[in-house]
Structure formats: C-alpha cells, structure tokens
Write a protein that holds these residues in place. Structure first.
Motif, PDB file in Angstrom:
ATOM      1  N   VAL A 183       0.841  -1.194   0.000  1.00 20.12           N
ATOM      2  CA  VAL A 183       0.000   0.000   0.000  1.00 20.12           C
ATOM      3  C   VAL A 183       0.879   1.247   0.000  1.00 20.12           C
ATOM      4  N   ARG A 184       0.234   2.364  -0.267  1.00 18.89           N
ATOM      5  CA  ARG A 184       0.885   3.669  -0.222  1.00 18.89           C
ATOM      6  C   ARG A 184       0.143   4.530   0.802  1.00 18.89           C
ATOM      7  N   GLY A 185       0.893   5.161   1.672  1.00 21.40           N
ATOM      8  CA  GLY A 185       0.298   6.056   2.654  1.00 21.40           C
ATOM      9  C   GLY A 185       0.703   7.491   2.366  1.00 21.40           C
ATOM     10  N   GLU A 186      -0.259   8.406   2.422  1.00 22.21           N
ATOM     11  CA  GLU A 186       0.015   9.806   2.141  1.00 22.21           C
ATOM     12  C   GLU A 186      -0.633  10.694   3.189  1.00 22.21           C
ATOM     13  N   ALA A 187      -0.049  11.874   3.353  1.00 18.57           N
ATOM     14  CA  ALA A 187      -0.613  12.873   4.257  1.00 18.57           C
ATOM     15  C   ALA A 187      -0.408  14.247   3.656  1.00 18.57           C
ATOM     16  N   HIS A 188      -1.412  15.090   3.780  1.00 14.75           N
ATOM     17  CA  HIS A 188      -1.346  16.465   3.288  1.00 14.75           C
ATOM     18  C   HIS A 188      -1.726  17.390   4.440  1.00 14.75           C
TER      19      HIS A 188
END
Length: 234
Positions: A22-27
């Motif tokens: 999976v890929r985890g992102e935060a903005h």
C-alpha cells in the motif's frame, strides 16, 4: 535439522504468506514559520570611490534599520557585493562611462506583525529595492514529522481495510519505504516593493505599513509499505 516453526518471509507473496502493498500519504496545510525578504541597495556614478562610500552608507542604514526590530529578525546576511564598470559605447580603449554598485542583503523574520512595517520602511530608503516575502517552514519543523507519522498511519489503516475486506488480518510489516516529505507548491513572493528615489526623502513621515498575509504552507508526505497477512479463505 528441524524445519522452522514459521515460514520465512520472502520478498514476494505466497499463498501461505500473502503480501499487501500500500501507499500512505498525508497532506497538511499550516501557517509559515519564516518570512524571507531580499534587500538590494544601489549606487551609481562616475567616481568609483564615491560609489563605494555611498554603498557603505546605504548598506549601514539598511542594516541598522533591520536590527532595530530585535528578536523579530532571526537572521541577517549579506549575500553579495558587486561593483561593475560600464564602458563607453564608442571610441577605442577601455573608457569607463560609469559604475554600478549593489549590495544584497537577506533578512529572515519570525514575527510577521512587524513584517509589513519593516518592508515599507526599507523600500522608502534611498535607492533601495525590496523583494519578497518568501514564506517557508524551518527544515526541522515538527510539521514534517507530523506529516510522516500520518502517512504511516494512513498506510496501516489502508492495509487493514484491505485485509478486512478479505476476512483476514495483518500479521507483520515487512517493508517501509520513505518517499519523502516536501512542501508544495514552492513558496513564491507574495509581494514586491521597489524604491528608486534619487535622493533620500526630505519629510519625516513614515510610510503606512503594507498588510501582508502569510502564505499557507502545503506539506505532503508519502510512504510505501508492505505487510503480510494471514491466508484468507476465498
């Protein structure tokens, strides 16, 4: 030799040890921590020594003004000094027509309540150019750490949701790759001020301070993660 109790974790999934990637992102959108302005003092004339004296005087005036703001100014530096002769367009030989001199100063402020006042006062000085501000975060800002942590949490949550959809659970983390933390878009000048008076102002009035709104900083973090899960019953 007896076989191990648990199968070895291979770099790829198997029916007995399936993987989830999976890929985890935060903005994050946060207020800036630093405002940076560039100040250029200029002198021009036919006599080189006079130009140097004028540059020294105007540079000292600008620096003294910046330093009156005390702790609101976190950093001051002189980045460059240039003195360029301009040759005559006609005639033989190297005949100097005039000299152009510049001193470039950079100031970083952390108190934005005084920023508008300082920039207008600097721009009101004799032959002084002000460019900026550029808004940014400190390299060690805790915002970067928060973004990375949230990206990891988002990756774990996403992997759990995939596992739950298959009626199973995660068993181990096998890989966590940091893609990086960055600020998007790059901070750009929010205003440009320029003063090019031939002589210093003769009146004692102080120019009205500019109302400069800090530019919100967009911080993005992303990671790739790989987990193993208990074999689902399909």
């Amino acid at each position: 030799m007896t076989a191990p109790d648990h199968p070895a974790h291979l770099p790829y999934g198997t029916p007995d040890v399936p993987h989830i990637a999976v890929r985890g992102e935060a903005h994050l959108e946060v207020d800036p921590e630093i405002a940076r302005i560039h100040i250029t003092v200029t002198a021009r004339g036919r006599d080189r020594r006079t130009i140097l004296d004028d540059l020294a005087r105007r540079n000292t005036t600008a620096l003294d003004l910046i330093k009156t703001y005390g702790d609101a100014v976190e950093h001051i530096e002189t980045s460059a000094l240039t003195l360029t002769p301009e040759l005559t367009a006609r005639g033989r030989g190297e005949h100097i027509r005039t000299y152009h001199g510049n001193v470039h100063i950079t100031a970083e402020l952390t108190d934005f309540t005084t920023l508008g006042e300082l920039t207008t006062r600097l721009a009101d000085l004799e032959l002084t150019h002000v460019t900026g501000p550029w808004w940014s975060l400190r390299p060690n800002s805790p915002t970067h750490r928060t973004a990375r942590q949230r990206a990891v949490q988002e990756a774990v949550q996403r992997a759990r949701e995939y596992a739950q959809a298959l009626g199973t659970t995660l068993t181990a983390l096998t890989e966590l790759a940091d893609i990086g933390t960055e600020i998007t878009p790059p901070a750009r000048p929010a205003a440009r001020m320029r003063a090019m008076s031939a002589t210093a102002p003769t009146d004692d009035t102080t120019p009205a301070p500019l109302d400069l709104e800090p530019q919100r900083q967009h911080v993005h973090a992303a990671i790739n993660a790989r987990f193993t899960m208990a074999p689902p019953i399909l």
